[in-house]
Design a protein around this motif. Structure first.
Motif, PDB file in Angstrom:
ATOM      1  N   PHE A   1     -23.885   8.536  12.812  1.00  0.00           N
ATOM      2  CA  PHE A   1     -24.758   8.712  13.967  1.00  0.00           C
ATOM      3  C   PHE A   1     -25.732   9.874  13.816  1.00  0.00           C
ATOM      4  N   GLY A   2     -25.721  10.519  12.673  1.00  0.00           N
ATOM      5  CA  GLY A   2     -26.662  11.594  12.412  1.00  0.00           C
ATOM      6  C   GLY A   2     -26.436  12.824  13.267  1.00  0.00           C
ATOM      7  N   GLU A   3     -25.197  13.081  13.622  1.00  0.00           N
ATOM      8  CA  GLU A   3     -24.880  14.249  14.439  1.00  0.00           C
ATOM      9  C   GLU A   3     -24.194  15.305  13.568  1.00  0.00           C
ATOM     10  N   LYS A   4     -24.391  16.548  13.962  1.00  0.00           N
ATOM     11  CA  LYS A   4     -23.696  17.617  13.241  1.00  0.00           C
ATOM     12  C   LYS A   4     -22.234  17.667  13.667  1.00  0.00           C
ATOM     13  N   GLU A   5     -21.986  17.615  14.943  1.00  0.00           N
ATOM     14  CA  GLU A   5     -20.618  17.665  15.459  1.00  0.00           C
ATOM     15  C   GLU A   5     -20.438  16.478  16.414  1.00  0.00           C
ATOM     16  N   PRO A   6     -19.729  15.451  16.002  1.00  0.00           N
ATOM     17  CA  PRO A   6     -19.596  14.272  16.856  1.00  0.00           C
ATOM     18  C   PRO A   6     -18.766  14.575  18.109  1.00  0.00           C
ATOM     19  N   ALA A   7     -19.066  13.873  19.158  1.00  0.00           N
ATOM     20  CA  ALA A   7     -18.344  14.040  20.421  1.00  0.00           C
ATOM     21  C   ALA A   7     -17.177  13.059  20.456  1.00  0.00           C
ATOM     22  N   THR A   8     -16.200  13.269  19.593  1.00  0.00           N
ATOM     23  CA  THR A   8     -15.021  12.406  19.556  1.00  0.00           C
ATOM     24  C   THR A   8     -13.834  13.156  20.124  1.00  0.00           C
ATOM     25  N   PRO A   9     -12.945  12.443  20.811  1.00  0.00           N
ATOM     26  CA  PRO A   9     -11.767  13.122  21.358  1.00  0.00           C
ATOM     27  C   PRO A   9     -10.814  13.543  20.245  1.00  0.00           C
ATOM     28  N   ILE A  10     -10.162  14.652  20.468  1.00  0.00           N
ATOM     29  CA  ILE A  10      -9.174  15.146  19.509  1.00  0.00           C
ATOM     30  C   ILE A  10      -7.794  14.900  20.109  1.00  0.00           C
ATOM     31  N   PRO A  11      -6.933  14.150  19.419  1.00  0.00           N
ATOM     32  CA  PRO A  11      -5.618  13.855  19.979  1.00  0.00           C
ATOM     33  C   PRO A  11      -4.775  15.122  20.103  1.00  0.00           C
ATOM     34  N   THR A  12      -4.112  15.233  21.239  1.00  0.00           N
ATOM     35  CA  THR A  12      -3.195  16.350  21.464  1.00  0.00           C
ATOM     36  C   THR A  12      -1.884  15.785  21.976  1.00  0.00           C
ATOM     37  N   SER A  13      -0.859  16.549  21.853  1.00  0.00           N
ATOM     38  CA  SER A  13       0.454  16.136  22.308  1.00  0.00           C
ATOM     39  C   SER A  13       0.513  16.221  23.825  1.00  0.00           C
ATOM     40  N   ALA A  14       1.037  15.184  24.475  1.00  0.00           N
ATOM     41  CA  ALA A  14       1.177  15.182  25.929  1.00  0.00           C
ATOM     42  C   ALA A  14       2.413  15.984  26.317  1.00  0.00           C
ATOM     43  N   PRO A  15       2.403  16.606  27.479  1.00  0.00           N
ATOM     44  CA  PRO A  15       3.582  17.346  27.919  1.00  0.00           C
ATOM     45  C   PRO A  15       4.762  16.404  28.161  1.00  0.00           C
ATOM     46  N   VAL A  16       5.970  16.927  28.046  1.00  0.00           N
ATOM     47  CA  VAL A  16       7.191  16.126  28.189  1.00  0.00           C
ATOM     48  C   VAL A  16       7.221  15.421  29.540  1.00  0.00           C
ATOM     49  N   ALA A  17       6.780  16.074  30.583  1.00  0.00           N
ATOM     50  CA  ALA A  17       6.799  15.474  31.922  1.00  0.00           C
ATOM     51  C   ALA A  17       5.945  14.213  31.978  1.00  0.00           C
ATOM     52  N   ARG A  18       4.929  14.138  31.147  1.00  0.00           N
ATOM     53  CA  ARG A  18       4.059  12.951  31.131  1.00  0.00           C
ATOM     54  C   ARG A  18       4.599  11.873  30.195  1.00  0.00           C
ATOM     55  N   ARG A  19       5.260  12.286  29.114  1.00  0.00           N
ATOM     56  CA  ARG A  19       5.785  11.321  28.142  1.00  0.00           C
ATOM     57  C   ARG A  19       7.016  10.604  28.650  1.00  0.00           C
ATOM     58  N   LYS A  20       7.871  11.274  29.423  1.00  0.00           N
ATOM     59  CA  LYS A  20       9.151  10.715  29.841  1.00  0.00           C
ATOM     60  C   LYS A  20       8.993   9.420  30.648  1.00  0.00           C
ATOM     61  N   PRO A  21       8.133   9.356  31.676  1.00  0.00           N
ATOM     62  CA  PRO A  21       7.998   8.091  32.408  1.00  0.00           C
ATOM     63  C   PRO A  21       7.452   6.957  31.551  1.00  0.00           C
ATOM     64  N   ILE A  22       6.593   7.287  30.604  1.00  0.00           N
ATOM     65  CA  ILE A  22       6.042   6.251  29.722  1.00  0.00           C
ATOM     66  C   ILE A  22       7.139   5.705  28.820  1.00  0.00           C
ATOM     67  N   ARG A  23       7.955   6.578  28.264  1.00  0.00           N
ATOM     68  CA  ARG A  23       9.068   6.125  27.423  1.00  0.00           C
ATOM     69  C   ARG A  23      10.060   5.298  28.228  1.00  0.00           C
ATOM     70  N   GLN A  24      10.344   5.697  29.472  1.00  0.00           N
ATOM     71  CA  GLN A  24      11.275   4.959  30.318  1.00  0.00           C
ATOM     72  C   GLN A  24      10.725   3.561  30.623  1.00  0.00           C
ATOM     73  N   ALA A  25       9.446   3.481  30.936  1.00  0.00           N
ATOM     74  CA  ALA A  25       8.825   2.183  31.222  1.00  0.00           C
ATOM     75  C   ALA A  25       8.876   1.283  29.988  1.00  0.00           C
ATOM     76  N   ALA A  26       8.628   1.847  28.821  1.00  0.00           N
ATOM     77  CA  ALA A  26       8.697   1.063  27.586  1.00  0.00           C
ATOM     78  C   ALA A  26      10.118   0.580  27.330  1.00  0.00           C
ATOM     79  N   ALA A  27      11.107   1.412  27.601  1.00  0.00           N
ATOM     80  CA  ALA A  27      12.511   1.024  27.414  1.00  0.00           C
ATOM     81  C   ALA A  27      12.893  -0.071  28.396  1.00  0.00           C
ATOM     82  N   ASP A  28      12.405   0.002  29.638  1.00  0.00           N
ATOM     83  CA  ASP A  28      12.701  -1.038  30.628  1.00  0.00           C
ATOM     84  C   ASP A  28      12.117  -2.374  30.214  1.00  0.00           C
ATOM     85  N   ILE A  29      10.914  -2.347  29.681  1.00  0.00           N
ATOM     86  CA  ILE A  29      10.286  -3.598  29.223  1.00  0.00           C
ATOM     87  C   ILE A  29      11.074  -4.181  28.061  1.00  0.00           C
ATOM     88  N   ALA A  30      11.469  -3.348  27.127  1.00  0.00           N
ATOM     89  CA  ALA A  30      12.182  -3.826  25.935  1.00  0.00           C
ATOM     90  C   ALA A  30      13.565  -4.358  26.285  1.00  0.00           C
TER      91      ALA A  30
END
Length: 104
Positions: free
Chosen positions: A19-48
């Motif tokens: 895109f001809g940019e010096k610094e692209p505006a792309t998101p940088i992945p970061t680790s989510a806090p445990v409080a946010r990960r826990k409900p997602i893991r529980q929902a995935a376990a319920d589906i499975a």
């Protein structure tokens, strides 16, 4: 094999070149806090672990049609799955000769 962070940097560099940019505006992945990960893991376990309520079975059934000229006439055989259907058109003498037929 490069680490994930190395792949991120390579991807960011490729996007910047594309895109001809010096610094692209792309998101940088970061680790989510445990409080946010826990409900997602529980929902995935319920589906499975939910019971299977519907089972769909599908298959392709082979169908073939054969046409043959035999001494008794035209024979058409249709095979569908394990069933074979045979139809015969017996030879017959015509009542009149077609005008386009030349005898001789």
């Amino acid at each position: 094999m490069p680490a994930a962070s190395g792949l991120d940097l390579e991807l960011r560099a490729d996007l910047a070149d594309a895109f001809g940019e010096k610094e692209p505006a792309t998101p940088i992945p970061t680790s989510a806090p445990v409080a946010r990960r826990k409900p997602i893991r529980q929902a995935a376990a319920d589906i499975a672990s939910s019971p299977v309520r519907t089972v769909a079975v599908a298959c392709r059934q082979h169908t073939a049609v054969t046409l043959a000229v035999t001494a008794r006439g035209l024979v058409r055989r249709r095979a569908t799955g394990s069933q074979i259907i045979e139809e015969t058109a017996d030879w017959q003498f015509p009542d009149a000769v077609a005008p386009w037929v030349h005898v001789g």
